[in-house]
Design a protein around this motif. Structure first.
Motif, PDB file in Angstrom:
ATOM      1  N   ASN A 116       1.811   7.303   2.539  1.00  0.00           N
ATOM      2  CA  ASN A 116       2.457   6.306   3.393  1.00  0.00           C
ATOM      3  C   ASN A 116       3.978   6.405   3.341  1.00  0.00           C
ATOM      4  O   ASN A 116       4.684   5.574   3.907  1.00  0.00           O
ATOM      5  CB  ASN A 116       2.004   4.894   3.021  1.00  0.00           C
ATOM      6  N   ASP A 129       0.833  -1.215   0.000  1.00  0.00           N
ATOM      7  CA  ASP A 129       0.000   0.000   0.000  1.00  0.00           C
ATOM      8  C   ASP A 129       0.869   1.269   0.000  1.00  0.00           C
ATOM      9  O   ASP A 129       0.667   2.155   0.829  1.00  0.00           O
ATOM     10  CB  ASP A 129      -0.891  -0.036   1.264  1.00  0.00           C
ATOM     11  N   ASP A 183       2.457   2.276   7.613  1.00  0.00           N
ATOM     12  CA  ASP A 183       1.280   1.494   7.238  1.00  0.00           C
ATOM     13  C   ASP A 183       1.708   0.121   6.719  1.00  0.00           C
ATOM     14  O   ASP A 183       1.493  -0.222   5.559  1.00  0.00           O
ATOM     15  CB  ASP A 183       0.461   2.257   6.184  1.00  0.00           C
TER      16      ASP A 183
HETATM   17 MG    MG Z   1      -3.006   0.748   4.159  1.00  0.00          MG
END
Ligand code: MG
Ligand code: GN1
Length: 365
Positions: free
Chosen positions: A223, A218, A238
């Motif tokens: 992030n 992700d 994350d």
């Molecule tokens: Mg995530």
């Protein structure tokens, strides 16, 4: 669920919790920033994991430990160069010694150290930021490139396996029927026109041309933490979706997020475009770290990766809209349809620039 303040207290050996406030823009978990009265380390991140999505949260914690410990060992052997820092979130233990806490309602909570003096961006328009976001993903992959994927559990079976999302889409369509309105009809046609191609990465994997590696899962722009002063990438956060996968999922996800200056939450989907200059800068940063482990076949599928992950995310949002918003958190009923239209428009923009992208990839290799 228990009140987050009471849960936060389960993760502190000393001191007092001063404040707990919602943090970030996650679509799946609930995330909070905790402030303590301890001057040396005043913050940590508290999360309530979505166990409808992550059915085996203890395996998520296992992957997190394996990957962060591996990276820490590597960083001890080969420190990051001058003018840079690279940080890895630490898992904070609960009072009972476990690395999670289950509240009275059965919610699964965990705590991670907060990385200081860093910021995140939801969208980028600056080439320097794009390069750093790419560098961050490259650094992350490079530090894990000698960890066998088989050491990690598959915590989210089917994640980023596009043909599986298409099967689910068909089931949802059969159960709920098509949605009314011209935009939903347009989205439906968009999916139909691309279904035959959607297995492109999975086929390459099945034929052994692409292989499983540890991935982030992700790596969207927000992030990647950037140093608050130098804007250099300092960490990927994350880490719940860390598991075995194709690095193409990550590269595609980072590019579809980083090269869309309108951002994935824009209400103006018609204005969405894929920005090739940002793509060049992001890939340049990525390849500065990743050249050593990418194969010929890996390069051959980079364009497919970004086109596919944009399409796949649009398909996931659209399916969730049809299913009644059961997976992604929404602020209104049409939210997932609006998100899907953004990703489909982005996919079209990527498709119209296939030649440009081919040239960028050739140049940078
Ligand atoms: Mg995530
Ligand atoms: C979800 O919850 P969040 O924002 O970290 C999703 C990603 C999507 C992303 C789109 C486990 O991530 O796959 O790309 O939304 N995570 C999961 O914003 O499905």
């Amino acid at each position: 669920m228990d009140h987050p303040i009471n849960v936060a207290e389960q993760f502190i050996p000393q001191g007092r919790v001063l404040e707990v406030r919602p943090y970030g823009r996650g679509n799946v978990h609930d995330t909070f920033l905790v402030t303590l009265d301890i001057a040396a380390e005043p913050h940590f991140i508290l999360q309530r994991l979505n166990t409808r999505v992550f059915r085996r949260p203890e395996l998520v914690m296992g992957n997190l430990r394996i990957c962060t410990e591996h990276v820490r060992r590597r960083l001890a052997r080969t420190p990051t160069g001058a003018g840079r820092r690279w940080e890895v979130p630490r898992v904070l233990g609960a009072r009972d010694g476990r690395d999670y806490f289950i509240d009275r309602q059965g919610s699964f909570w965990r705590a991670l150290s907060f990385i200081d003096s860093a910021c995140t961006l939801d969208t980028i328009s600056d080439l320097g930021h794009a390069r750093e976001v790419g560098y961050g993903l490259g650094r992350f992959h490079q530090l894990l490139s000698d960890l066998p994927a088989a050491h990690l559990s598959d915590t989210l079976p089917g994640f980023h396996v596009t043909p599986g999302y298409l099967r689910h889409y068909d089931e949802v369509l059969a159960a709920h029927g098509a949605a009314p309105g011209p935009e939903a009809a347009q989205a439906g046609r968009f999916v139909q026109e691309r279904r035959a191609w959607a297995h492109v990465l999975e086929e390459a994997r099945a034929q052994g041309r692409l292989c499983l590696r540890p991935i982030h899962g992700d790596p969207k722009v927000n992030n990647v933490l950037l140093d608050a002063e130098t804007s250099r990438a300092v960490a990927l956060v994350d880490l719940d979706t860390v598991k075995p996968g194709l690095v193409h999922y990550d590269i595609g996800d980072c590019l579809r997020s980083g090269c869309n200056p309108q951002g994935e939450e824009t209400e103006h989907w018609e204005a969405v475009r894929f920005e090739p200059d940002l793509c060049r800068a992001l890939l340049q940063g990525y390849l500065s770290q990743a050249r050593g482990f990418l194969t010929e076949a890996d390069y051959g599928h980079l364009y497919d990766a970004v086109r596919l992950i944009a399409f796949e995310l649009g398909l996931r949002f659209f399916t969730d809209y049809l299913e009644g918003n059961v997976y992604f958190k929404v602020r209104h009923r049409e939210h997932n349809l609006a998100r899907a239209l953004v990703q489909f428009r982005l996919t079209e923009s990527i498709e119209s620039q296939e030649t440009v992208m081919g040239a960028i990839i050739r140049d940078l290799r």
